[in-house]
Structure formats: structure tokens, C-alpha cells
Design an enzyme around this catalytic site. Sequence first.
Site, PDB file in Angstrom:
ATOM      1  N   SER A  60      16.248  29.784 -26.319  1.00  0.00           N
ATOM      2  CA  SER A  60      17.549  30.180 -26.881  1.00  0.00           C
ATOM      3  C   SER A  60      18.648  29.142 -26.666  1.00  0.00           C
ATOM      4  O   SER A  60      19.691  29.207 -27.313  1.00  0.00           O
ATOM      5  CB  SER A  60      18.001  31.516 -26.278  1.00  0.00           C
ATOM      6  OG  SER A  60      18.312  31.373 -24.903  1.00  0.00           O
ATOM      7  N   LYS A 117      23.508  30.945 -21.037  1.00  0.00           N
ATOM      8  CA  LYS A 117      24.160  30.825 -22.343  1.00  0.00           C
ATOM      9  C   LYS A 117      25.374  29.910 -22.226  1.00  0.00           C
ATOM     10  O   LYS A 117      25.799  29.542 -21.121  1.00  0.00           O
ATOM     11  CB  LYS A 117      24.620  32.200 -22.860  1.00  0.00           C
ATOM     12  CG  LYS A 117      23.537  33.259 -22.967  1.00  0.00           C
ATOM     13  CD  LYS A 117      22.520  32.953 -24.060  1.00  0.00           C
ATOM     14  CE  LYS A 117      21.445  34.048 -24.139  1.00  0.00           C
ATOM     15  NZ  LYS A 117      20.366  33.712 -25.107  1.00  0.00           N
TER      16      LYS A 117
END
Length: 285
Positions: A96, A167
Amino acid sequence: MSTHEPPADRDGSPAPTGADSPARSAVVSAAPAEESGADSGESGSEEGASEESDGAEPARGRSGARDLLLLAGVCLLVLLLVNAFVARPFSVPSGSMENTLRPGDRLIVNQLSYAFGGHPQRGDVVVFDGTGSFLRRPLERDGAWTSLRSFGRDVGLVPAGDSVYVKRVIGVGGDRVTSAGPGRPLTVNGVPVDESGYLYPGDEPSAVAFDVVVPSGKLFVLGDHRSASRDSRDHLGDPGGGFVPESKVIGRAAWVVYPVGHWASVDRPTAFAAAGGTGGHGDQR
């Protein structure tokens, strides 16, 4: 030498009786006795020294072993303290965050980046516990074993687990983050953000449109590989809106240390420089 009759000289004449004239036989016989005594004393001393030396060797060996164990214990304690409060290793579980971070990369997370009143900044790559934001409830039940595992994670002895995410921070408390959908850049407080320096090649900044205001003390986070990332966008309708509490941030991803070919520092990009001074706590430092 006999003590029952007077010593005789070797030529058979009576031995002198004066105290100042000892017999030659007595003098001659005394010498070996003294030498024997000396030899005996030296032999005894050597045997005693040998015994002391034999006793000292095990003592020195035990002392050396204790010192080695003490050194190992101190090193382990220092390592645990560093893992718990300064820097922790993490493994990247998915794609991701490609190409910034790749699956299997080992990170060193700086836990002091936001200590002493600091806050995550726009563009920072952070590692955080998603319980309560990306996960509605803990994956593990409360109990002694869970507490023990949690402690093991804190000191780096146990893998981080499925509730820990990595993230990039897009918006901080007070920011308004918007997307008009495919083909359009994200905006932070009305300023377009050029994400070409880290966005996965071929990915759109966002395939879905949204308009959010980040609550105070929260973060809006996205993956660099937007088409393969479940992030704040996927939880907009959930309780908490997908915003990550700053208190859940473990630290800032600082370095990729493994594999060797991926060695790199994870720096804050300049993409958000244009949004500086437009709001959010990030402009107050």
C-alpha cells in the site's frame, strides 16, 4: 644422629667435648639435614603455591563468566529501552506504500519525532495503531496474555500485529482536504498538492471524491499506492471518519534498513510546502 652416645670422629679418636669444637661428623651430617629441610620447605611452598594457583583459576573463570553475563544483561536492557522509547523495527506487510516502501522492507521508526510536544506533519510517513480508526474493535480479547503480547510489541520482542499500519499524513488537525475525483489533484486548504514525487506510477491521487475537515488532534492518512491502499478514504462513513488520533501514532518511519538494496531515509517531501501557513497545527511549529 644418635642421642645415646657421644659422636666419634672418623679416625676413631675421641671427639672433642668443647662447645666451640663440634665434631666433623656432626658438621657433615648436619649439612644434609639442613639441605633436606630446605628442600622440604621449598617443596612444601611449591605444592602450596600450586594448590593456590589451582584454586585461583576456577575463581577467575567464574568471575569472567559473571562479568560476561552482566555485560549481556546490560546490553539486552539497553536494547529493550531503545526499542521501547527511541527507535523500533517494523516490517512492511503490504504494497500500500509502494514504491516508497515495499512489502518485506524493514523500517526503523523514530519514536522521538513527536515527543516533547511535537506533532506529525503533512507528508510524514507514520506507523500507527489503527484500533478505533481503521479497526472498530481490537483483534484480541483483553487478558493477561494480550497484555503480555502488548508489552512484547512495545519493546520490540513481538511482531507488531495486524492492527499496526504505515501511511502518509495528508492532513493534520484543522486542515480541509478535498478531492474532485480522477484526474484531479488533492487540495489541502484549497492549495493543490503535487504528489508526483512519491505517488505510485499510474495511480490517481484519488479515484473517489471527498471533502473532509480533519478534527483537532487527528490525522487524515493515505497510502502512496492509492489503488492498492485501504486508508482514511475507505473509512469516511465509519465512526471516527477514518481519522487517526495522534495519540495512536507510534512514530515516524525514518529509515529503510533491509534489504540492503533498499537502504534509504524516508524524508518528508516538499509537496506540501505550498500549503504551509494555510491552517492546521503543522503551521504552528
